[in-house]
Write an enzyme that holds these catalytic residues in place. Structure first.
Site, mmCIF file in Angstrom:
data_model
loop_
_atom_site.group_PDB
_atom_site.id
_atom_site.type_symbol
_atom_site.label_atom_id
_atom_site.label_comp_id
_atom_site.label_asym_id
_atom_site.label_seq_id
_atom_site.Cartn_x
_atom_site.Cartn_y
_atom_site.Cartn_z
ATOM 1 C CD GLU A 105 -3.412 0.188 1.662
ATOM 2 O OE1 GLU A 105 -4.403 0.903 1.667
ATOM 3 O OE2 GLU A 105 -3.404 -0.940 2.159
ATOM 4 C CD GLU A 141 -4.284 -0.621 9.005
ATOM 5 O OE1 GLU A 141 -3.568 -1.642 8.934
ATOM 6 O OE2 GLU A 141 -4.885 -0.141 8.025
HETATM 7 C C1 BGC Z 1 -5.272 2.464 4.565
HETATM 8 C C2 BGC Z 1 -5.788 3.537 5.483
HETATM 9 C C3 BGC Z 1 -6.664 4.392 4.637
HETATM 10 C C4 BGC Z 1 -7.848 3.524 4.342
HETATM 11 C C5 BGC Z 1 -8.956 4.202 3.632
HETATM 12 C C6 BGC Z 1 -6.444 1.618 4.218
HETATM 13 O O1 BGC Z 1 -6.152 0.531 3.444
HETATM 14 O O2 BGC Z 1 -4.228 1.772 5.111
HETATM 15 O O3 BGC Z 1 -4.964 4.038 6.400
HETATM 16 O O4 BGC Z 1 -6.953 5.635 5.093
HETATM 17 O O5 BGC Z 1 -7.473 2.363 3.653
HETATM 18 O O6 BGC Z 1 -10.089 3.992 4.253
#
Ligand code: BGC
Length: 879
Positions: A468, A745
């Site tokens: 990501e 997270e």
């Molecule tokens: C990310 C987040 C991001 C989100 C969007 C995720 O996959 O890691 O931090 O803001 O998607 O909703």
């Protein structure tokens, strides 16, 4: 004025003003003095030409208190022009002048595309996946006449490049030129190579990998996002004593070959085959006749931009704390710190063909490397040794998020001295500190600092490890205040905001991440995303508040207004956001199922209405700063109507939320959406809600950063403390008690039994929930800006019986500010440093009238009021 010292003048938000893109850069300076009440009453700026060609310029004595981002006073710079800038100042009584500051040399880059004479060239690489993803060596030989005074190398790439000149690597930057919205903004870097250039033949080399341009990117396996041909554009400019200039650069005489890096990918890692190294390839005398001719690569030079902030660099080394043998027998190095960068290895002599492999992970799961959260980003490096004796190696085109490294194939017994981690991020100046008597809170703060380092790698990212690593706008939106206290982010984020504006859709919609590279075809259709799109308005506003730079508001104005207009259009005529549809909402609410992070306690429409009101108000305030009265009135009206809509839809007349949840109250209070008569009641209900939630987090990405402020601002500081000091999950301290060294997270990225959260999205280095550090700085310690750039400071600490002391310091645009409180029983002693030329409002925790102070050192004492001294609320159970 004997005790006054002036720092050298700083140029815009540059750390090194070499090759800048501003023809008329703004100037700032800091006066250091302990003299009580000192403030600048006048200044004089002197601009000279270090080459003595242009006549010196001085402003003469200018009666003004301004010292932050003062307009360039002299004739604008042309491409490559250099000036020396110095300042002197007068004190409050007109006393002075001070001595001149040490001069700062500023040098312009190429201010118009016509100044580029080089052409972009590139190799003809194999299709990705068939023969690996190799990096290419490119090489050009250029002749430079004698009498060299100065030399500059300017470079950019489609891909990422390491530059070489006459056998040396140029500069200390890594991952050059970084990641921007390449099709509209391509950054170039400038290096002083005077010491590397010589008269006669010079060889310029470029080691070029796919990087963000052509490599694997995002979470659904994209390649070739920006194009399928990598290339490098490079220009060597040499000034001679007689005033002439030699300009040479990439052209079709350059040649290329494959080199030792047979696989280079930001996510997946790098393979280096030392047997394929070509000694001397980057210096004169090497026979490149067997190399292939490069192709000219189309390159629109109007996209080229100079950096606005520092480059990505190696910033520190972390040594292993332990070498473990896992239950399955693997050798794993523990660095003791989850970090972002890569390993540097020192090999003993070993037979040619020895293969040493590295696999990186953030955590161990039941004693083994926990790589599942990385998804497709395998983070695996490999070197094949050449049998030519001991050597050192560090990959150069990849970057990993890790604390643990599994090492395979090591020749002999691996020892801690054989390897170290190299930490890599945008080389921002550290500006903020926090410390307190609670070691867990201290570690929480340190974790925030590490997550900032790890996720400010040219782009502010969600996470640095899995497939990501994107500039998710919502994550930065909530984290920008924290980051801007800890580091000087203004330069880097100014560039990122320009990318955001460049990536904005024609209807004003802001993509969920910037730079934008399309959305996953499996994702639900996205509309204007509350909290994410609001990065367009709230990040510029944060930077303005923290740095005093109104120019950021001016530059982002079209982007800010376009976003609010798009957002209001999604809200519709009645500003009520139609039911149905999808939005991230209060993402990752502690109560959301692991695989449905959008299922928050409050509907996304509630969050959207609150955010629309907030952004409209911020745009109205920005309009006031910029002097656009009509726009100020228009957006203030939108903010008012949206606030009314919020109250009508989501609150009772008394201030009780229709969806009883921490986020509902926190948004209402922190975004000032309540009528005066509702506020006190809403604050009490929020405190009650937190108690009902057992003093646990009960919110997601968007609510969490606001809850403690909303409590403290409505007189429920003790409840905020209850939340802050909670150790059971979900809480800020649960990860700390589980040994976290970065912000996770999810509240439970690691479950209590040591297994990784089963959700498909589990990072151990995600700064979003670290946004609470802004509360630690502004309220726990009590150091907050009360006017843009901290020209006025608000000191309003929130001591607790749970702590003996807390302190924070910040390098403001005017100098160092600091606050420190000590508690002895109920007695609080407070020490405050107010920088020269600023004032502060001191709000003591005993509820007494605020005190106004001028620059200098100040001490105060007070007694904690009874309700605060009572400590934790009775219902609070921390353990
Ligand atoms: C990310 C987040 C991001 C989100 C969007 C995720 O996959 O890691 O931090 O803001 O998607 O909703």
């Amino acid at each position: 004025m004997t005790s006054l010292h002036l720092d050298p003048v700083t140029i815009e938000h540059h750390r090194e003003p070499l090759g800048i893109g501003e023809a008329a850069p703004r100037l700032s300076w800091v006066a250091r003095t302990a003299e009580a009440g000192w403030r600048q009453s006048a200044y004089e700026l002197r601009v000279t030409d270090p080459d003595g060609v242009t006549a010196p310029f001085t402003t003469g004595r200018v009666v003004s208190a301004d010292q932050v981002l003062v307009s360039w006073p002299a004739a604008p710079l042309g491409s490559r022009e250099r000036r020396e800038v110095a300042v002197r100042v007068w004190g409050p009584e007109g006393d002075g002048p001070s001595a001149w500051s040490e001069p700062t040399v500023v040098e312009a880059g190429l201010l118009d595309p016509g100044a580029w004479e080089a052409v972009m060239v590139g190799p003809r690489l194999p299709e990705p996946g068939t023969e690996g993803e190799p990096a290419a060596l490119l090489r050009g030989s250029v002749a430079v006449p004698a009498d060299i005074v100065r030399a500059r190398l300017r470079a950019t790439a489609h891909g990422i490049v390491t530059l070489h000149l006459n056998g040396s690597v140029v500069g200390e930057d890594v991952l050059t030129p970084g990641w921007t919205t390449y099709d509209r903004r391509l950054r170039y870097a400038t290096y002083d190579v005077t010491d590397l250039v010589r008269a006669g033949e010079n060889v310029v080399g470029a080691h070029l990998a796919d990087g963000w341009y052509r490599g694997y990117l995002g979470f659904w396996g994209q390649r070739d996002v920006y194009g399928d041909r990598t290339g490098v554009l490079l220009q060597l400019e040499v000034d001679h004593a007689d005033g002439t200039r030699t300009i040479v650069g990439t052209d079709e005489t350059w040649r290329w070959a494959l080199g030792p890096v047979t696989r280079a990918d930001l996510y997946k890692g790098e393979t280096h085959d030392a047997r394929r190294e070509l000694a001397g390839w980057d210096a004169p005398g090497f026979d490149a006749s067997a190399w292939e001719a490069v192709d000219a690569i189309p390159c629109d030079l109007t996209r080229l931009v100079a950096p606005t902030g520092p480059a990505v660099r190696r910033t520190r080394i972390v040594h292993p704390v332990e070498i473990l043998t896992t239950p399955s027998g693997a050798t794993v190095v523990d660095l003791g710190q989850n970090l972002v960068g890569r390993m540097r290895l020192r090999f003993p002599d070993a037979p040619a063909g020895t293969v040493v492999g590295l696999r990186h992970a953030e955590v161990l799961e039941h004693g083994e490397l926990g790589t599942r959260p990385l998804r497709a980003a395998t983070q695996a490096d490999e070197i094949v040794l050449d049998g030519r004796g001991p050597r050192e190696w560090e990959p150069q085109f990849t970057i990993h998020g890790f604390r643990y490294v599994e090492v395979t194939g090591w020749p002999g017994t691996l020892a801690a001295e054989d390897l170290e981690a190299v930490v890599i991020h945008t080389d921002m100046r550290r500006t903020g500190t926090f410390a307190c008597s609670d070691p867990l809170l201290d570690r929480l703060h340190e974790n925030v600092v590490w997550s900032t380092r790890g996720n400010f790698v040219d782009v502010p990212t969600d996470c640095p490890q899995r497939d990501e690593r994107l500039g998710w706008t919502g994550d930065l939106q909530v984290f920008a205040p924290t980051a801007s206290f800890l580091f000087d982010t203004a330069g880097m984020l100014t560039g990122w905001l320009a990318d955001l504006a460049a990536d904005q859709a024609p209807d004003g919609n802001v993509p969920p991440y910037v730079p934008f590279m399309g959305t996953d075809p499996h994702m639900p259709p996205l509309g204007a995303e509350a909290g994410w799109g609001d990065a367009a308005t709230l990040v510029p506003w944060t930077l303005y508040e923290r740095s005093g730079d109104a120019g950021i508001l001016a530059a982002q104005w079209p982007s800010m207004t376009a976003w609010v207009d798009a957002f209001a259009a999604r809200a519709g005529e009645r500003l009520d956001f139609s039911s149905g549809g999808f939005s991230f909402g209060d993402w990752l609410d502690a109560s959301a199922p692991d695989d449905q992070p959008w299922k928050a306690r409050v509907p996304w429409q509630l969050v959207s209405t609150a955010y629309l009101a907030r952004s409209a108000r911020v745009v109205a305030s920005a309009a006031e700063v910029l002097g656009d009265d009509a726009a100020a009135a228009r957006y203030a009206d939108l903010a008012e109507r949206t606030g009314a809509r919020f109250r009508a839809e989501y609150l009772t007349a008394s201030g009780r939320a229709a969806y009883p949840a921490q986020t509902a109250y926190a948004l209402a209070i922190a975004f000032d959406l309540l009528l005066p008569e509702q506020r006190e009641h809403a604050g009490a209900l929020l405190a009650e809600q937190v108690a009902v939630d057992g003093f646990h987090i009960g919110s997601g990405f968007l609510g969490t950063p606001l809850v403690c402020d909303a409590l403290a601002d409505t007189g429920h500081g003790a409840t905020a403390w209850g939340l802050l000091l909670q150790k059971a999950c979900p809480s800020w301290l649960y990860p700390v008690s589980m040994g976290a060294t970065t912000i996770w997270e999810r509240w439970n990225s690691m479950l209590e039994d040591g297994s990784i959260n089963p959700g498909g999205m589990t990072s151990f280095n995600h700064y979003a929930f670290g946004s609470v550090a802004d509360f630690l700085h502004r309220r726990v310690a009590g150091l907050a800006p009360a006017a843009p750039g901290y020209r006025r400071i608000r000191v309003a600490p929130l001591p607790s019986r749970e702590l003996d002391w807390a302190e924070a310091s910040h390098e403001t645009p005017y100098g160092t500010a600091s606050v420190c409180w000590d508690r002895d029983g109920s007695a609080i002693a407070l020490a405050v440093t107010v920088p020269p030329s600023t004032t502060a409002e001191i709000v003591l925790p005993d509820g007494s009238e605020p005190i106004e102070v001028a620059a200098g050192e100040h001490r105060f004492a007070c007694v904690l009021p009874v309700e605060e001294a009572a400590g934790r609320p009775a219902e609070f159970v921390a353990d």
